[in-house]
Write an enzyme that holds these catalytic residues in place. Structure first.
Site, PDB file in Angstrom:
ATOM      1  N   HIS A  75      56.510   0.394  11.034  1.00  0.00           N
ATOM      2  CA  HIS A  75      55.700   1.164  11.978  1.00  0.00           C
ATOM      3  C   HIS A  75      54.397   1.645  11.339  1.00  0.00           C
ATOM      4  O   HIS A  75      53.756   2.548  11.865  1.00  0.00           O
ATOM      5  CB  HIS A  75      56.494   2.384  12.475  1.00  0.00           C
ATOM      6  CG  HIS A  75      57.667   2.003  13.329  1.00  0.00           C
ATOM      7  ND1 HIS A  75      58.791   2.778  13.452  1.00  0.00           N
ATOM      8  CD2 HIS A  75      57.898   0.916  14.104  1.00  0.00           C
ATOM      9  CE1 HIS A  75      59.664   2.195  14.265  1.00  0.00           C
ATOM     10  NE2 HIS A  75      59.142   1.054  14.667  1.00  0.00           N
ATOM     11  N   LYS A 108      60.955  -8.457  15.396  1.00  0.00           N
ATOM     12  CA  LYS A 108      61.557  -9.713  15.865  1.00  0.00           C
ATOM     13  C   LYS A 108      62.744  -9.384  16.743  1.00  0.00           C
ATOM     14  O   LYS A 108      63.433  -8.390  16.530  1.00  0.00           O
ATOM     15  CB  LYS A 108      62.040 -10.557  14.680  1.00  0.00           C
ATOM     16  CG  LYS A 108      62.068 -12.033  14.987  1.00  0.00           C
ATOM     17  CD  LYS A 108      60.674 -12.609  14.889  1.00  0.00           C
ATOM     18  CE  LYS A 108      60.628 -14.096  15.038  1.00  0.00           C
ATOM     19  NZ  LYS A 108      59.296 -14.610  14.644  1.00  0.00           N
TER      20      LYS A 108
END
Ligand code: NAD
Length: 470
Positions: free
Chosen positions: A63, A105
């Site tokens: 992040h 992903k």
């Protein structure tokens, strides 16, 4: 750590590169670890009235930049380890090509061939809903794209489901990329990863010194190459490498391989596969039932573009290619990398080489946020300006350029021109950044390690700028 764990492979590659940096262990650990993983199961009503439980994941590796970005895979091999490994690769890939996203992903554990189109639609829409419920999707949060087993069709279902949930959200179309053009997609995205593979290979092959070091002449012209996997990445890589002067000598698919030393006709192979569902029976080429054996055939460039773990400690010493061009993610294991490096094989690592897809996805996301097609404002202005200059040249010289040359020279850039040019520039500069790091370490590391070093340093800066780490 076993050679089987994909995440273990990625961590080993990370650790090997980290030893060449000066960052404190706590910062390296923060960069290495996966920030969030969501596992979901949900029921799906099948066409025959039965219910099937579906399992899926979404991993957001980092992040440090938002949104996070990464494909969604539909395959029976999908598991938490794989999704986390692929999410981690996405973080470093984005850093290599200076795309301002963290890595992510997703995956659903299904064999898509066992489901009808309407079942796949129900699975995709429900998965999107589950991601939305937990804030794992959104233009500023996490933006999926296609990967193995998915395409623009699934992306259209995702965009449509998200738009129905996020009522009134102006940037809703930016929640996913590689959409069909009419759904907010961008021209050039479908072929972007394969085209990027071509740009990267071409640039690497153009260096006289590097080619000499591996016993090859410079330039792509006449280089013999093999492609494993004729899906989105493999097909487009094969197409652009052939158009760029390479000679396709073998293709390997799940059901077998084709080989012809003098070169194969890619379009004829695709047509045969479409008509018969197999490579078998293709005229004018040798058919190999053992598909993996094709990786060991003589060639200059091997392009693995199917799945991870294809070049291992078991077959690495038999690979004859001088260049491995990783279209797939993680096709070469950590142990195989060392064997290939010791043998002087140049491995153009996934981290850099298949970043064309995320690069053009970034362009699509920008287009969605700006709500205007690239080139829309300036195309005609440019054409008029170029035409005026060229007409002035004609007047001054008294010579005519001719209608065809005039049209070509006065062409203003449209969306596809801009996308392809941005992709080409990105791949070329990324390769030179990675190569510089590689040379700084006297070529003692492999290219993957150099790419990791370069991207770890870039991610580290983001954390250091926050003042959390020294
Ligand atoms: P795809 O589903 O379009 O194609 C995969 C192809 O590989 C299929 O034709 C399949 O039949 C074939 N295949 C499966 N098992 C095989 C085997 N054992 N041997 C030979 N061929 C086999 O998938 P894709 O999008 O082209 O992705 C391929 C790889 O590229 C994956 O590793 C993916 O993560 C990576 N990748 C994809 C993108 C993208 O934009 N699609 C971007 C970066 C990396």
């Amino acid at each position: 750590m076993s050679e089987q764990s994909f995440l273990g492979q990625v961590h080993r590659a990370f650790d090997a590169a980290a030893t060449f940096t000066n960052h404190p262990p706590a910062l390296l650990n923060q960069i290495k670890e996966c920030n969030a993983v969501y596992r979901v199961t949900f029921p799906i009503l099948r066409d025959d009235g039965t219910i099937k439980t579906i399992v899926g994941w979404r991993a957001e590796h980092s992040h440090h930049k938002l949104p996070t970005k990464g494909g969604i895979r539909y395959a029976m091999s999908v598991n938490e380890d794989e999704v986390m490994a692929l999410a981690s690769l996405m973080t470093f890939k984005c850093a290599v090509v200076d795309v301002p996203f963290g890595g992510a992903k997703g995956g659903i554990k299904i064999n898509r061939k066992e489901f009808s189109e309407s079942e796949l639609e129900r699975i995709t829409r429900r998965y999107t809903f589950e991601l939305w419920k937990k804030n794992f999707i959104g233009p500023g949060v996490d933006v999926p794209a296609p990967d193995y087993g998915t395409s623009s069709k699934e992306m259209a279902w995702i965009a449509d489901t998200y738009a129905q949930l996020a009522v009134g959200e102006l940037n809703a179309l930016g929640c996913v990329t590689a959409k069909p053009i009419a759904q907010g997609g961008i021209r050039g995205r479908t072929e972007a990863t394969g085209r990027g593979v071509y740009f990267g290979v071409r640039e690497a092959c153009d260096n006289v010194e590097d080619m000499k070091a591996i016993g090859l002449t410079p330039g792509l012209q006449g280089k013999r190459f093999i492609v494993q996997g004729l899906g989105n990445v493999g097909y487009h890589a094969a197409k652009f490498l052939s158009e760029g002067g390479g000679v396709l000598v073998a293709v390997a698919e799940a059901d077998g391989a084709l080989h012809h030393d003098k070169g194969l006709d890619l379009q004829a192979i695709m047509a045969h596969r479409r008509d018969f569902g197999t490579l078998k029976g293709f005229p004018g080429a040798a058919y190999l039932a053992d598909s993996r054996a094709a990786l060991e055939l003589p060639c200059d460039i091997l392009v693995p573009a199917a799945l991870e773990g294809q070049i291992t400690a078991e077959n690495a010493s038999r690979i004859q290619a001088k260049i491995i061009a990783e279209g797939a993610n993680g096709p070469t294991t950590f142990q195989a990398d060392s064997i290939l490096h010791a043998r002087g094989v140049m491995v153009l690592a996934d981290l850099f080489l298949n970043a064309g897809g995320v690069t053009v996805s970034y362009f699509e996301w920008l287009k969605n946020l700006s709500h205007v097609r690239f080139g829309r404002m300036e195309k005609r202005f440019e054409e008029t300006a170029f035409t005026n200059v060229l007409k002035a040249v004609e007047d001054l010289t008294g010579k005519s350029l001719g209608a065809e040359r005039m049209a070509k020279l006065s062409h203003g850039a449209d969306e596809e021109d801009l996308v392809n040019s941005g992709l080409e520039d990105t791949m070329i500069s990324a390769w030179h950044q990675v190569r510089e790091t590689w040379l700084r370490h006297d070529r003692k590391t492999d290219i993957r390690t150099a790419a990791f070093i370069s991207s770890i340093n870039k991610v580290a800066v983001s954390y250091q700028d926050l003042g959390i780490f020294p």
